[in-house]
Scaffold this motif. Sequence first.
Motif, short mmCIF file in Angstrom:
data_model
loop_
_atom_site.label_atom_id
_atom_site.label_comp_id
_atom_site.label_asym_id
_atom_site.label_seq_id
_atom_site.Cartn_x
_atom_site.Cartn_y
_atom_site.Cartn_z
N UNK A 1 0.83 -1.20 0.00
CA UNK A 1 0.00 0.00 0.00
C UNK A 1 0.87 1.26 0.00
N UNK A 2 1.95 1.24 0.75
CA UNK A 2 2.88 2.38 0.76
C UNK A 2 3.51 2.58 -0.62
N UNK A 3 3.83 1.49 -1.31
CA UNK A 3 4.38 1.58 -2.66
C UNK A 3 3.36 2.20 -3.60
N UNK A 4 2.14 1.72 -3.53
CA UNK A 4 1.08 2.26 -4.41
C UNK A 4 0.88 3.76 -4.18
N UNK A 5 0.85 4.16 -2.90
CA UNK A 5 0.70 5.57 -2.59
C UNK A 5 1.88 6.38 -3.14
N UNK A 6 3.07 5.86 -3.00
CA UNK A 6 4.25 6.57 -3.50
C UNK A 6 4.17 6.75 -5.01
N UNK A 7 3.78 5.70 -5.71
CA UNK A 7 3.67 5.79 -7.17
C UNK A 7 2.60 6.79 -7.59
N UNK A 53 1.50 9.44 -5.71
CA UNK A 53 1.63 10.78 -5.15
C UNK A 53 3.00 11.44 -5.33
N UNK A 54 4.04 10.67 -5.59
CA UNK A 54 5.38 11.23 -5.62
C UNK A 54 5.95 11.22 -7.04
N UNK A 55 6.81 12.19 -7.29
CA UNK A 55 7.50 12.23 -8.58
C UNK A 55 8.63 11.19 -8.57
N UNK A 56 9.18 10.92 -9.74
CA UNK A 56 10.32 10.01 -9.82
C UNK A 56 11.47 10.50 -8.96
N UNK A 57 11.71 11.80 -8.98
CA UNK A 57 12.81 12.38 -8.19
C UNK A 57 12.56 12.21 -6.70
N UNK A 58 11.32 12.41 -6.27
CA UNK A 58 10.99 12.24 -4.85
C UNK A 58 11.16 10.78 -4.42
N UNK A 59 10.76 9.87 -5.28
CA UNK A 59 10.95 8.45 -4.97
C UNK A 59 12.45 8.14 -4.92
N UNK A 114 14.82 10.07 -4.08
CA UNK A 114 15.36 10.64 -2.84
C UNK A 114 14.83 9.90 -1.61
N UNK A 115 13.94 8.96 -1.81
CA UNK A 115 13.34 8.19 -0.72
C UNK A 115 12.42 9.04 0.15
N UNK A 116 11.75 9.99 -0.50
CA UNK A 116 10.76 10.81 0.20
C UNK A 116 9.71 9.90 0.84
N UNK A 140 9.53 -0.03 -1.19
CA UNK A 140 9.80 -0.86 -2.37
C UNK A 140 10.70 -2.03 -1.97
N UNK A 141 11.74 -1.71 -1.23
CA UNK A 141 12.69 -2.74 -0.78
C UNK A 141 11.97 -3.79 0.08
N UNK A 142 11.13 -3.35 1.00
CA UNK A 142 10.45 -4.28 1.90
C UNK A 142 9.50 -5.21 1.13
#
Length: 163
Positions: A92-98, A100-106, A108-110, A117-119
């Motif tokens: 769910x955290x991965x889906x939210x990141x994809x 809501x966040x830009x590639x650059x934010x991802x 940077x591990x925002x 993603x790693x988990x």
Amino acid sequence: MHMVIYALVEESTHDDALASGKSVFDRLVGADPHAGAVFDYHVTFDEEDTSVAGKARWGELPTAAPVDSDDGQDLLECGWEATKEEFERNLERVREALDELSDEEIMRDEDLARHAFHQVGAYDGPTIFLYNEYANGIRHREQLDRVLEESEELWIVPADVHF
């Protein structure tokens, strides 16, 4: 942090199962020279000399139980449910990141996006609660079913691990 993990081992006696389980946990903490440390240390539920781990933290758990026993089924269900819940939470955290966040934010591990993603892709460590006798994490139901079906005398051994 502490968590309870479980080793599924094929043995004929309680003592042999506990010894095999401890070997699995030793590999996961890097005590085996051929294994990398995934956790800092482990305490099995037969150990009485600790005040911060094992029974002292989690209460009484079987030291080892046949998987087909009531205790074994309870431990197996705890391990599998915890694995599923951690996977679903991180997914769910991965889906939210994809979303809501830009590639650059991802990148940077925002909001710890890359960590999530790693988990999701982890093979061992704090998101995996069940391990086979080779210290390989059991990551999906078909893998667990295969271990359950291929073993004649399967035991489950819990341990408190710190990471």
